[in-house]
Design an enzyme around this catalytic site. Structure first.
Site, PDB file in Angstrom:
ATOM      1  N   ASP A  46      -6.005   2.066  -3.772  1.00 48.21           N
ATOM      2  CA  ASP A  46      -7.241   1.912  -2.846  1.00 48.21           C
ATOM      3  C   ASP A  46      -7.289   3.227  -1.956  1.00 48.21           C
ATOM      4  OD1 ASP A  46      -5.208   1.476  -1.002  1.00 48.21           O
ATOM      5  OD2 ASP A  46      -6.136  -0.253  -0.230  1.00 48.21           O
ATOM      6  N   SER A 106       0.846  -1.124  -0.006  1.00 50.30           N
ATOM      7  CA  SER A 106      -0.151   0.099  -0.063  1.00 50.30           C
ATOM      8  C   SER A 106       0.879   1.165  -0.034  1.00 50.30           C
ATOM      9  CB  SER A 106      -1.032   0.111   1.232  1.00 50.30           C
ATOM     10  OG  SER A 106      -2.094  -1.332   1.133  1.00 50.30           O
ATOM     11  N   ASP A 118      -2.432   5.901  -3.922  1.00 54.02           N
ATOM     12  CA  ASP A 118      -1.285   5.362  -3.372  1.00 54.02           C
ATOM     13  C   ASP A 118      -0.876   4.294  -4.383  1.00 54.02           C
ATOM     14  OD1 ASP A 118      -3.507   3.582  -3.040  1.00 54.02           O
ATOM     15  OD2 ASP A 118      -2.659   3.007  -0.992  1.00 54.02           O
ATOM     16  N   ASP A 137      -1.203   0.939  -4.887  1.00 55.95           N
ATOM     17  CA  ASP A 137      -2.167  -0.004  -5.136  1.00 55.95           C
ATOM     18  C   ASP A 137      -3.774   0.574  -5.261  1.00 55.95           C
ATOM     19  OD1 ASP A 137      -2.501   0.525  -2.175  1.00 55.95           O
ATOM     20  OD2 ASP A 137      -3.279  -1.561  -2.005  1.00 55.95           O
TER      21      ASP A 137
END
Length: 462
Positions: free
Chosen positions: A254, A106, A250, A252
């Site tokens: 999410d 993340s 970010d 990834d």
């Protein structure tokens, strides 16, 4: 160097010694533990797992290790390659798979990676399931498949496009309305997979895109956590380009943050507030965010006649509370939008489309929109943990100190004062205590945080 095992998955730094870091041995061990748990959890003989990763430098290595381990357990793997967390979550049920693994740390810096584990619905595992996997990893009692029973790998790189199609088909998203608005948007993809997914989505919606750090090399050009101190380049670029706003995700994809047309932060906390404002204006219903999120969501929800509920920090806890309260939108104050009509997972693509609809219908500038919401200011600070620090005793001492206030202990200690609040909790993803405060001005929020940090240090003797 560290390895953190929690309900957020298995997260660690690359390199170093086994059991202390996310080494190849640890990646195999935890992948095998997940696969072994999945065999006991599912009543099917042949199992299928979806795997995808962000663009971080260690991603391909970790992916090869995890995929080969699952194949060695006799499981078939759908390999999405470069992907996003919400894309993998969507792919699991579409593929009728039994689970999924997202390889991403993340918002953590480039030396980190992680295995984020999903069930057959494409949702994160709960604490009890996570504990079983950790126990299996500890025992290392794995039963691998014989040669004729090895799994097979199917590569499928079309899922970001499928994900975008799913977003375009949402009932509250109308591409024509967005296209007519003629938006120009700067995108900072932090040189990860958001640099693929977000510009593609925007182009499908007829938005003019200015790309900044959208080459998925895994060389993050700044700290990948989308906080103000890391985002000077896009703030400047939005003004230079005379763009309507900026989008930051970010690694990834999410978490979602916006930059206003004046180059100022819209405020990560207000991503969910704005998206909820749009959804609630069309559909009556309830909302959920976590204990560390702004009071502004509660205010906006009540304005629309809905009920707001706070959950413990952690996506799985927010999702559980959303289901219990029939929430029609929810998420986390870190820019995580969960919109159940799409799926029960934080999704920056969904959040982007909802925000564009809000702006297209309301008109005006993003700065004006931000000014229309209740104004709260947050301070997010942390204290680094040392091995000899007894965090539970420390939190208990703070609870006792403020026992006459409105205190919640469902996740750390949250103290609600009449005009402000403070939330103290041990992080699931880093060896730190997080100190979040919110008040009617930045000075008050920072002052409260500094006061509480001083009190914690006094109690801890540091």
């Amino acid at each position: 160097m560290t390895l953190i095992k929690s309900i957020s998955g298995i997260r660690g730094t690359i390199g170093g010694h086994t059991n202390d870091n996310l080494t190849p041995v640890d990646a195999v061990k935890f992948a095998a533990a997940y696969g072994t748990w999945l065999k006991s959890y599912s009543d099917k003989d042949e199992l299928k797992v979806v795997i995808g990763r962000d663009a971080r430098l260690s991603g391909e290595m970790i992916q090869n290790l995890v995929v080969s381990t699952l194949v060695g357990l006799g499981m078939d793997v759908i390999d999405l390659g470069l992907s996003t967390t919400p894309t993998v979550e969507i792919a699991v049920p579409l593929e009728k798979a039994d689970g999924g693994i997202i390889l991403t740390a993340s918002h953590n810096p480039k030396q980190w990676n992680a295995l984020k584990l999903l069930n057959e619905k494409g949702e994160f595992l709960d604490a009890e399931q996570g504990a079983k996997i950790l126990a299996l990893a500890e025992k290392e009692d794995f039963d691998f498949a014989e040669v004729d029973d090895l799994g097979e790998i199917t590569k499928n790189d079309s899922y970001i496009d499928i994900h975008i199609d799913e977003v375009l088909e949402l009932s509250l998203v109308d591409a024509e309305t967005i296209e007519k608005a003629g938006f120009k948007v700067v995108v900072d993809g932090v040189n990860s997979t958001g640099g693929i997914a977000i510009p593609k989505l925007l182009e499908e919606l007829g938005v003019e895109v200015v790309k900044l750090y959208c080459d998925p090399t895994g060389h993050f050009p700044h700290n990948p956590e989308p906080l103000k101190e890391h985002l000077g380049d896009i703030c400047k670029k939005v003004v230079e380009e005379k763009a309507d706003f900026g989008i930051v995700v970010d690694p990834d994809v999410d978490r979602l943050a916006f930059i206003s047309n004046d180059g100022e932060m819209f405020g990560e906390e207000y991503t969910l507030v704005a998206c909820a404002d749009y959804v609630l204006s069309k559909t009556k219903g309830n909302t959920v965010s976590n204990l560390s999120s702004s009071r502004a969501l509660r205010d906006v929800t009540e304005k629309h006649g809905g009920t707001y509920e706070a959950a413990a920090v952690g996506e799985v806890n927010v999702v559980t509370t959303m289901k219990a309260n029939n929430a029609i939108i929810g998420g986390e104050g870190n820019g995580g939008i969960i919109y159940p009509e799409s799926h029960y997972g934080r999704d920056a693509l969904v959040g982007t489309a909802l925000f564009l609809m809000l702006m297209a219908e309301r008109g005006g500038t993003v700065a004006e929109l931000r000014a229309s919401y209740p104004s709260y200011f947050m301070s997010k600070k942390k204290i680094q943990l040392t091995p000899d620090l007894d965090v539970d005793a420390l939190l208990e001492a703070m609870h006792n100190k403020y026992k006459n206030e409105d205190v919640s202990t469902i996740d750390g200690v949250k103290i609600d004062f009449p005009e402000n609040w403070v939330h103290l909790r041990k992080s699931n993803t880093e060896p730190i205590i997080r100190i979040y405060t919110e008040a009617k001005s930045q000075d008050q929020a920072d002052g409260l945080a500094d006061r509480i940090i001083g009190e914690i240090k006094e109690v801890a003797g540091i």
